[in-house]
Design an enzyme around this catalytic site. Structure first.
Site, mmCIF file in Angstrom:
data_model
loop_
_atom_site.group_PDB
_atom_site.id
_atom_site.type_symbol
_atom_site.label_atom_id
_atom_site.label_comp_id
_atom_site.label_asym_id
_atom_site.label_seq_id
_atom_site.Cartn_x
_atom_site.Cartn_y
_atom_site.Cartn_z
ATOM 1 N N LYS A 274 0.811 -1.214 0.000
ATOM 2 C CA LYS A 274 0.000 0.000 0.000
ATOM 3 C C LYS A 274 0.846 1.266 0.000
ATOM 4 C CE LYS A 274 -3.792 -2.125 2.635
ATOM 5 N NZ LYS A 274 -4.978 -2.317 1.835
ATOM 6 N N LYS B 211 -2.694 0.827 8.903
ATOM 7 C CA LYS B 211 -2.901 -0.251 7.925
ATOM 8 C C LYS B 211 -1.598 -0.970 7.658
ATOM 9 C CE LYS B 211 -6.488 1.819 5.055
ATOM 10 N NZ LYS B 211 -6.811 2.234 3.687
ATOM 11 N N ARG C 128 -6.251 -7.944 -9.913
ATOM 12 C CA ARG C 128 -6.880 -9.248 -10.153
ATOM 13 C C ARG C 128 -8.359 -9.033 -10.401
ATOM 14 N NH1 ARG C 128 -9.772 -9.151 -5.476
ATOM 15 N NH2 ARG C 128 -8.680 -8.391 -3.634
ATOM 16 N N GLY D 266 -8.025 -7.700 2.755
ATOM 17 C CA GLY D 266 -9.119 -8.378 3.435
ATOM 18 C C GLY D 266 -9.376 -7.830 4.831
ATOM 19 N N GLY D 267 -9.014 -6.576 5.040
ATOM 20 C CA GLY D 267 -9.296 -5.942 6.322
ATOM 21 C C GLY D 267 -8.366 -6.382 7.442
ATOM 22 N N HIS E 276 -14.621 -4.164 8.148
ATOM 23 C CA HIS E 276 -13.918 -3.573 7.003
ATOM 24 C C HIS E 276 -13.892 -4.490 5.800
ATOM 25 C CE1 HIS E 276 -12.765 -0.311 9.540
ATOM 26 N NE2 HIS E 276 -12.088 -1.103 10.353
HETATM 27 P P1 ADP Z 1 -7.857 -4.061 2.772
HETATM 28 O O1 ADP Z 1 -6.812 -3.990 1.708
HETATM 29 O O2 ADP Z 1 -7.395 -4.807 3.983
HETATM 30 O O3 ADP Z 1 -9.178 -4.532 2.278
HETATM 31 P P2 ADP Z 1 -8.468 -1.263 2.492
HETATM 32 O O4 ADP Z 1 -7.350 -0.324 2.545
HETATM 33 O O5 ADP Z 1 -9.001 -1.633 1.147
HETATM 34 O O6 ADP Z 1 -8.066 -2.576 3.296
HETATM 35 O O7 ADP Z 1 -9.652 -0.718 3.379
HETATM 36 C C1 ADP Z 1 -10.783 -1.510 3.640
HETATM 37 C C2 ADP Z 1 -11.933 -0.660 4.149
HETATM 38 O O8 ADP Z 1 -11.581 0.071 5.330
HETATM 39 C C3 ADP Z 1 -12.402 0.413 3.188
HETATM 40 O O9 ADP Z 1 -13.310 -0.081 2.265
HETATM 41 C C4 ADP Z 1 -13.029 1.406 4.143
HETATM 42 O O10 ADP Z 1 -14.285 0.962 4.544
HETATM 43 C C5 ADP Z 1 -12.163 1.359 5.355
HETATM 44 N N1 ADP Z 1 -11.098 2.383 5.296
HETATM 45 C C6 ADP Z 1 -9.854 2.219 4.818
HETATM 46 N N2 ADP Z 1 -9.142 3.348 4.908
HETATM 47 C C7 ADP Z 1 -9.921 4.274 5.477
HETATM 48 C C8 ADP Z 1 -9.756 5.659 5.831
HETATM 49 N N3 ADP Z 1 -8.622 6.287 5.633
HETATM 50 N N4 ADP Z 1 -10.798 6.295 6.392
HETATM 51 C C9 ADP Z 1 -11.978 5.650 6.597
HETATM 52 N N5 ADP Z 1 -12.185 4.372 6.295
HETATM 53 C C10 ADP Z 1 -11.192 3.665 5.731
#
Ligand code: ADP
Length: 672
Positions: free
Chosen positions: A116, A158, A298, A164-165, A235
């Site tokens: 990321k 993060k 993907r 996957g949250g 998430h």
């Molecule tokens: P992953 O790769 O683990 O799925 P993501 O970065 O795609 O994680 O984030 C998953 C979810 O978390 C997003 O769809 C959103 O709901 C929430 N999220 C992520 N970053 C933020 C942020 N900066 N502010 C608010 N919500 C967030």
């Protein structure tokens, strides 16, 4: 031209890929773990190779075994699906080295977008807005805490390798930062073997809107519009739709423009998704701010909604792109038609923090598919949902001219679907579809939390009615047995079957457990018919029968009323499942010897809800705790789960240590 594709995946997505390959005249090879050898995807593939034991590390994640299977079967291409090796650059490279086509982007693009922090840096350079925060190299906790202070709370931690949250924490105030950082790191190290994190400003009213992009070898990139995936728990997405509710033409133009720019910046080939987080405080307007979150290199789980609104087959596009062919359509030829919505059916318990469930599918039934309803199901009757893989079982996707009609249809199909033997989120999903705010398009990523409590469903009938229905089902299952007792030369003889009572017609004492309560019924079946009379603790309860030819209708005469009840009743060993409106209630027939043994666990006992591993022991023997105090952190089905005190009291009998494997139901400690 690709002639044979090996699918390095399982479940619904393996089925999905095989079906498109078939329509293109391409042969398919399934690789399965031993646990999946009878799974649906293995049944429909042209060839099957078992590659290893159930744990993914020894099967679906084992690059050497998968390549060996491809070579053995003469597959000239591999489709990785999503998850497992789909975003593994080393795998894409290994395929290339063997001269096998990897159906996906090149290894470099996967690597560029895999972490990321790196992705954010690249996107900033390409002029794509990113969420403000810190995504540098310094991982010193003190430094990160200082960076967090600068960004301001609330913020997100993060895992840079996250997905996957997992490895993600929302931190609301400075005091929680150190603990959250530790948790995110531990989860990240466990799940991804990389504990590096980044920090991001937390958007208070975020919507998750993503854009489907496609690139070909000649450097053309198109988008296939957006999907809104704001409906999430933990998430993780559970409902996705296209187009995004309330999207304006101008905002769509800007979002899709940024997505295409992002894909071009990394010379992207094949299917990809650019995820944006959108600051939707006042709904969507032309001016709404959006930020790049990450790119998934993907096919996405939710790709069917895009297929339903564009009429395209994304797997076919992927195969063509992998063959080096140009994209089938130009941007202006891709049209958006109507609205599509997908619900993900998970084996999980919505009443307990969506805890993943494992078990056997004793029964399942879904409505028939048609032009406006698509079912993507990876599991068959009798299949196991195991702790080894993601608990997503199936996806239900509907289409409508309007958002409302698509949602109404989705709610209908969810309510008409039946799954028993394992807890699922079916009824929960149906409740979301019926929620006023959801129907109004007033959604953010915390929609589920914001309306917590609105999605709970209640049993369709009072407990004693449920128990009578279960009892009728139980008796109905044993009609033949009973009939042979009646048919005996002397039906009043104590030796001609069970249920003999001196000077009485046949009767049975039956005990059932429903919602943790035991019910003692006396049942008096009326000889030669399906009718029986039931007494609860000696008092008349009801007389009734299960309708012949209408298995799911029960006619009941209570003391004060008559009722005709429509409910699906399915028995499996000592369990009777009563299913209605997407909700499954379980009534268990209690054997006399079980009843003698009494209740197994006391209310203060904490046992492991599923097989897993202890990550951290927070409590000590002798410690006084209050209700909801965190006691043990465990990992189960690749997720962290905290066991909390069910009541105030003192910790006793705690022997579990961090790192220990525990089995389902294993007693870990007691609160006395
Ligand atoms: P992953 O790769 O683990 O799925 P993501 O970065 O795609 O994680 O984030 C998953 C979810 O978390 C997003 O769809 C959103 O709901 C929430 N999220 C992520 N970053 C933020 C942020 N900066 N502010 C608010 N919500 C967030």
């Amino acid at each position: 031209m690709i002639k044979k594709i090996l699918i390095a995946n399982r479940g619904e997505i393996a089925c999905r890929i095989i079906l498109t390959a078939k329509t293109m005249g391409i042969k398919t090879v399934a690789v399965t773990s031993f646990a999946d050898r009878y799974a649906t995807f293995a049944m429909i593939a042209d060839q099957v190779i078992q590659i290893g034991p159930a744990p993914a590390a020894e099967s679906y994640l084992d690059i050497d075994k998968i390549l060996a299977a491809a070579i053995e079967t003469g597959a000239d291409a591999i489709h990785p699906g999503y998850g497992f090796l789909a975003e593994n650059a080393a795998f894409a490279e290994a395929c290339q080295k063997q001269g096998i086509i990897f159906i996906g982007p090149g290894a470099k693009a996967i690597r560029d977008m895999g972490l990321k922090d790196r992705a954010k840096t690249l996107m900033e350079k390409a002029g794509v807005p990113v969420v403000p925060g810190y995504h540098g190299a310094n991982q010193d906790p003190k430094f990160l805490a200082a960076a967090a202070k600068k960004i301001g709370y609330p913020l997100m931690i993060k895992a840079v390798a996250g997905g996957g949250g997992k490895g993600m924490r929302l931190v609301k105030k400075a005091g929680e930062f150190a603990e959250a950082l530790k948790g995110a790191r531990r989860e990240a190290a466990n799940s991804f073997g990389n504990d590096r994190v980044l920090l991001e400003k937390y958007l208070e009213t975020p919507r998750h809107i993503e854009v489907q992009v496609f690139g070909d070898a000649a450097g053309n990139v198109v988008h296939l519009f957006e999907r809104d995936c704001s409906i999430q728990r933990r998430h993780q997405k559970i409902i996705e739709e296209a187009p995004a509710p309330g999207m304006t033409d101008v905002l769509r133009e800007r979002l899709t423009g940024a997505a295409v720019r992002a894909a071009k910046a990394i010379h992207y080939e094949n299917a990809g998704t650019i995820e944006f987080i959108v600051d939707a405080a006042g709904g969507l307007t032309d001016q709404t701010r959006f930020y790049f979150m990450e790119m998934n290199t993907r096919l996405q789980v939710e790709h069917p909604v895009t297929e339903m609104v564009t009429g395209l087959d994304l797997v076919e596009w992927q195969i063509l792109a992998a063959e080096g062919k140009p994209l089938p359509l130009k941007q202006k030829e891709i049209k958006l038609d109507g609205h599509a919505i997908e619900a993900r059916l998970y084996a999980e318990d919505p009443d307990h923090d969506f805890l993943p469930q494992s078990g056997t599918i004793c029964w399942q039934s879904f409505p028939d598919e048609d032009d406006a309803f698509r079912l993507e199901n990876g599991y068959g009757l009798g299949d196991q949902v195991t702790v080894h893989y993601d608990p997503m079982m199936a996806k239900l996707i509907t289409w409508g001219e309007t958002r409302k009609s698509a949602i109404v249809r989705l709610k209908q199909v969810l309510e008409a679907s039946e799954v028993a033997g394992i807890k699922t989120n079916l009824a929960f999903l149906a409740a979301v579809c019926g929620h006023r705010e959801f129907l109004g398009g007033n959604i953010t990523t915390h929609f589920i939390e914001d309306h917590d409590g609105d999605f709970a469903t209640a049993p369709p009938y009072p407990p004693e009615v449920m128990v009578v229905i279960a009892a009728l089902t139980y008796l109905d299952d044993r009609r033949e047995e009973r009939q042979s007792a009646y048919d005996a030369p002397d039906p009043w003889s104590p030796f001609s079957g069970e249920g003999w009572r001196m000077n009485h017609d046949y009767c049975e004492n039956l005990s059932f457990v429903y919602l943790d309560q035991v019910y003692h019924l006396r049942a008096e079946p009326l000889r030669g018919t399906g009718v029986a009379t039931f007494y609860l603790d000696g008092d008349y309860l009801a007389t009734g029968h299960r309708q012949y030819g209408h298995e799911n209708t029960f006619e009941l005469q209570f003391a004060d009323r008559r009722e005709s009840i429509a409910i699906s009743a399915i028995s499996h060993l000592d369990r009777i499942f009563l299913i209605r409106g997407g909700r499954t209630d379980e009534v268990r027939h209690l054997l006399p010897e079980e009843e003698m043994a009494g209740e197994a666990t006391a209310p203060g006992t904490i046992s492991s809800p599923m097989p897993g591993r202890i990550l951290e022991v927070l409590a000590k023997n002798g410690q006084n705790v209050t209700k909801d105090t965190a006691l043990i952190v465990m990992e189960a089905m690749k997720m962290e789960y905290t066991l909390r005190a069910p009541r105030d009291g003192q910790v006793e009998g705690l022997e579990a240590k961090a790192g220990a494997q525990v089995s389902e139901g294993q007693i870990l400690l007691e609160i006395v």
